[in-house]
Design a protein around this motif. Sequence first.
Motif, mmCIF file in Angstrom:
data_model
loop_
_atom_site.group_PDB
_atom_site.id
_atom_site.type_symbol
_atom_site.label_atom_id
_atom_site.label_comp_id
_atom_site.label_asym_id
_atom_site.label_seq_id
_atom_site.Cartn_x
_atom_site.Cartn_y
_atom_site.Cartn_z
ATOM 1 N N GLN A 38 51.974 -0.270 42.830
ATOM 2 C CA GLN A 38 50.754 -0.585 42.079
ATOM 3 C C GLN A 38 50.303 0.608 41.245
ATOM 4 N N PHE A 39 50.368 1.822 41.805
ATOM 5 C CA PHE A 39 49.996 3.009 41.043
ATOM 6 C C PHE A 39 50.915 3.191 39.839
ATOM 7 N N PHE A 40 52.220 2.971 40.024
ATOM 8 C CA PHE A 40 53.171 3.074 38.928
ATOM 9 C C PHE A 40 52.818 2.093 37.813
ATOM 10 N N LYS A 41 52.468 0.857 38.198
ATOM 11 C CA LYS A 41 52.108 -0.150 37.199
ATOM 12 C C LYS A 41 50.851 0.254 36.436
ATOM 13 N N ILE A 42 49.886 0.794 37.141
ATOM 14 C CA ILE A 42 48.647 1.234 36.485
ATOM 15 C C ILE A 42 48.933 2.410 35.558
ATOM 16 N N GLU A 43 49.701 3.371 36.031
ATOM 17 C CA GLU A 43 50.012 4.572 35.264
ATOM 18 C C GLU A 43 50.776 4.241 33.985
ATOM 19 N N ASN A 44 51.639 3.245 34.044
ATOM 20 C CA ASN A 44 52.452 2.877 32.889
ATOM 21 C C ASN A 44 51.883 1.689 32.126
ATOM 22 N N SER A 45 50.612 1.426 32.326
ATOM 23 C CA SER A 45 49.866 0.379 31.619
ATOM 24 C C SER A 45 50.487 -1.006 31.759
ATOM 25 N N MET A 46 51.113 -1.267 32.880
ATOM 26 C CA MET A 46 51.640 -2.600 33.144
ATOM 27 C C MET A 46 50.531 -3.507 33.665
#
Length: 152
Positions: free
Chosen positions: A110-118
């Motif tokens: 989830q953090f990765f998705k938020i960080e990469n604007s997914m």
Amino acid sequence: MLQNNLKWEEHISTSISKSNFVLGCIKNCFRDWDTRTFKIVHTSYVRPLLEYGSVAWSPFRKQDIRRLEKVQRRATKLVPVLQNKRYEERLRILGITSLEERRTRGDLIQFFKIENSMNKINWFHPIKHTPNSSNTGPIGNTRRQNKYYRQL
């Protein structure tokens, strides 16, 4: 189920009792377990009850984590071939992970998705990149990562 003291004990107890009930019903339905059958049945019927809503209530107290994991420990002993093996080895043979590892992995995804604007989240107090590592407090201990964050 949220309590007045903002703890999740009642929710966790309910999840555990439902999981134990379903596990007992499944145990009575199947007499001979093999690893493949167990993995399918466990991941379809028992694990979702233990993980329901864990994004919101992710347990942080060790006793809650132990109580949840105890159900899966007991479940993995149902396979006759695995009864005398350690819990970690049973998980490895079955090809499943512990509940704690699954929650951590989900948080990181989830953090990765938020960080990469997914996934766009409109923060009330947005997270900002910090220009350097000279900050003190929780942000000061990021183990030399390239990006630093703080909440405004």
